[in-house]
Design an enzyme around this catalytic site. Structure first.
Site, PDB file in Angstrom:
ATOM      1  N   CYS A 167    -118.273  47.367 -33.680  1.00 30.96           N
ATOM      2  CA  CYS A 167    -117.412  47.329 -32.490  1.00 30.96           C
ATOM      3  C   CYS A 167    -118.078  46.480 -31.395  1.00 30.96           C
ATOM      4  O   CYS A 167    -118.260  45.293 -31.564  1.00 30.96           O
ATOM      5  CB  CYS A 167    -117.100  48.765 -32.047  1.00 30.96           C
ATOM      6  N   HIS A 175    -114.795  51.305 -36.901  1.00 35.15           N
ATOM      7  CA  HIS A 175    -115.903  52.270 -36.923  1.00 35.15           C
ATOM      8  C   HIS A 175    -116.098  52.863 -38.329  1.00 35.15           C
ATOM      9  O   HIS A 175    -115.426  53.826 -38.685  1.00 35.15           O
ATOM     10  CB  HIS A 175    -115.625  53.400 -35.919  1.00 35.15           C
ATOM     11  N   GLU A 185    -118.365  54.703 -39.336  1.00 32.21           N
ATOM     12  CA  GLU A 185    -119.031  56.011 -39.298  1.00 32.21           C
ATOM     13  C   GLU A 185    -118.059  57.179 -39.161  1.00 32.21           C
ATOM     14  O   GLU A 185    -118.428  58.315 -39.432  1.00 32.21           O
ATOM     15  CB  GLU A 185    -120.059  56.040 -38.146  1.00 32.21           C
TER      16      GLU A 185
END
Ligand code: XMP
Length: 517
Positions: free
Chosen positions: A83, A171, A173
């Site tokens: 990001c 993202h 994660e």
């Protein structure tokens, strides 16, 4: 450093930074979170196997935007920008960033250019990912290719394999990114050459001899609270130094039912250490007389705790020379305090937790300071702590006192304690204990009219609070099945003294907090 291989995550202030670190550790790779201002020169002598640049709430285009040392990108260390991290990298390497027309937030479908890269191996050509950004990379830096795009974000991932630099706008994660774990795994194993060396067995095997060397023949004092962190700290220290460790358990009178005996039994049966228990409840109740303000309650309890602990410590230090104080600090505390550098389990200190300096510890020992909660639990299990302690839900230091609104008295605490025990019992019987992260009861301070038999009653209302959460920063209320709630309610009004009403708190956090206070 706790492992021969290390990934460094540079923190630009993004809300998911700790989550990135947890995912890397879950993938079997040791990582540390360092401030984004970490100079490249400090990584040169022992370079990490990979670098991850985190997200940030800022815009790269803003004058006060957080920045990192551009020399980091020339270290030759494989680097993944996530990001903001990708935007920062692009900005510094000659790409362009522009504000997007709209904020792109939520689950988005992306298309991968499949021919290109080890980063996207085993990920389908069309997949879903989680986006949260306004700015966009509109031109890649020279030498970079576009790896993925979405309708609103034509440059959703970039790579320059010859420089080992990669970036994703989304993202990986978060669980909403379908193949996020695969992408991180690819980065770690295909690109950084990780070898799956981080495990809690390895941590224990490395830490125990390290603690022995550091402590030598000195003595260590630890406050045991019953929480997971202090329990696991006691367990690992006990395995390392046995009876050179003294644990002090201060019972302030606000523990849950059975908690004190459970903690004491766990440590007297399974571990070799010197354990001192002190019942200081009279002192705590007398200090809280007529106190109703929640913040003042916390302050009084904190100060009384330090007083009791310090008095036990000075009694002990008049008998033995206690050199070290141990604490169950964990990695989120370390990251949040901004002292993220270094994995040392020991450091010098002057004034810990308000303890008077004349107690004279020479150092502070924090064996878990580089571990996340799930890792702490795993270490506890491997060291033989019982499940009831390892999987204990969070419990505030001031205990049941903050769940008793208004003045705290022994009678009121016994109402909260008994209703809490009923709730825990029913949640456990319903098999929900691991799926609801925290559940508790509150003595609301509200009394209302009811009927019991032919009698009119004017008694207390108990609130049930139960939440699902990943990080306790935000939470949703748990959808406990109605029949379980019915059993809890019926048992509380029948078994807890002076309760004629039970309500269920259906508020998210924010705006409510998890505790009531
Ligand atoms: P709130 O009520 O702020 O709570 O939503 C978030 C989480 O923190 C726990 N909590 C504490 N934990 N010492 C602790 O170790 C404390 O003083 C304390 N106060 C709140 C709370 O139980 C919830 O899990």
């Amino acid at each position: 450093m706790l492992d021969n291989q290390r990934v460094v995550i540079l923190n630009f202030g993004g809300q998911y930074c700790q989550l990135i670190a947890r995912r890397v550790r879950e993938a079997g790779v040791y990582c540390e979170v360092l401030p984004c201002t970490t100079p490249a020169s400090s990584l040169r002598s022992s370079p990490p196997i990979g670098l991850i640049l985190s997200g940030s709430p800022s815009s790269v285009l803003a004058p006060s935007a957080p920045s990192a040392d551009p020399a980091l990108l020339t270290l030759g260390v494989p680097t993944l920008g996530i990001c903001y991290g990708m935007q920062w990298m692009s900005h510094h390497l000659g790409g362009s960033i522009e504000p997007g027309a709209l904020r792109e937030y939520g689950r988005v479908s992306i298309q991968l250019n499949k021919n290109l890269c080890a980063l996207t191996e085993s990920i389908p050509a069309t997949t879903s990912c989680w986006m949260s950004h306004t700015d966009l990379v509109t031109h890649t830096p020279p030498g970079f290719s576009v790896l993925a795009s979405s309708d609103n974000c034509p440059i959703a991932a970039i790579s320059n394999p010859s420089l080992n630099l990669f970036g994703v706008q989304f993202h990986p994660e978060v669980t909403h990114t379908d193949h996020g774990r695969t992408l991180l795994h690819n980065f770690l194993y295909n690109i950084c050459g990780a070898s799956n060396s981080w495990s809690m067995e390895a941590f224990i095997q490395r830490t125990i001899p390290e603690l022995r060397t550091l402590i030598g023949s000195s003595r260590v004092l630890l406050g045991l609270s019953g929480g997971v962190d202090s329990a696991v700290t006691a367990a690992i220290l006990s395995r390392a130094i046995g009876r050179q460790l003294t644990c002090v358990y201060v019972d302030h009178g606000f523990m849950r039912e059975g908690e004190t005996s459970e903690v004491l039994a766990a440590f007297t049966h399974n571990f070799d250490l010197h354990l001192i228990q002190t019942d200081a409840s009279d002192l705590f109740f007398s200090r809280l007389k007529n106190v109703t303000d929640p913040e003042l309650k916390r302050k009084i309890i904190g100060a009384a705790f330090v007083e009791v602990f310090a008095s036990e410590a000075s009694k002990l230090s008049s008998l033995h020379n206690i050199e070290f104080l141990a604490q169950g600090t964990t990695y989120p505390d370390v990251i949040e305090s901004g002292h993220a550098a270094g994995a040392a389990v020991i450091k010098s200190h002057h004034n810990v937790g308000g303890l008077p300096s004349n107690i004279g510890f020479n150092g502070l020992i924090e064996p878990l300071r580089m571990l996340f909660k799930d890792e702490v639990r795993s270490v506890g299990e491997k060291l033989g702590l019982p499940e009831s302690i390892v999987w204990r839900q969070p419990f505030p230091g001031p205990g049941l006192a903050i769940r008793c609104l208004g003045e705290v008295t022994r009678d009121k605490i016994s109402i909260v304690r008994s209703s809490d025990a009923i709730l825990r019992d029913e949640i456990s019987k319903a098999g929900l204990a691991r799926s609801i992260q925290q559940y508790l009861t509150v003595l609301t301070g509200v009394r209302s009219v009811g009927v019991m038999g032919d009698e009119r009653t004017y008694e207390n209302a108990i609130a049930i609070r139960a939440v699902t959460t990943d990080d306790f920063m935000t939470s949703d209320w748990a959808r406990i099945p109605y029949d379980v709630l019915a059993r809890v309610s019926s048992r509380i009004v029948n078994e807890s003294p002076h309760v004629n009403r039970v309500v269920y708190d259906i508020t998210t956090k924010p705006p409510a907090s998890i505790e009531w206070e």
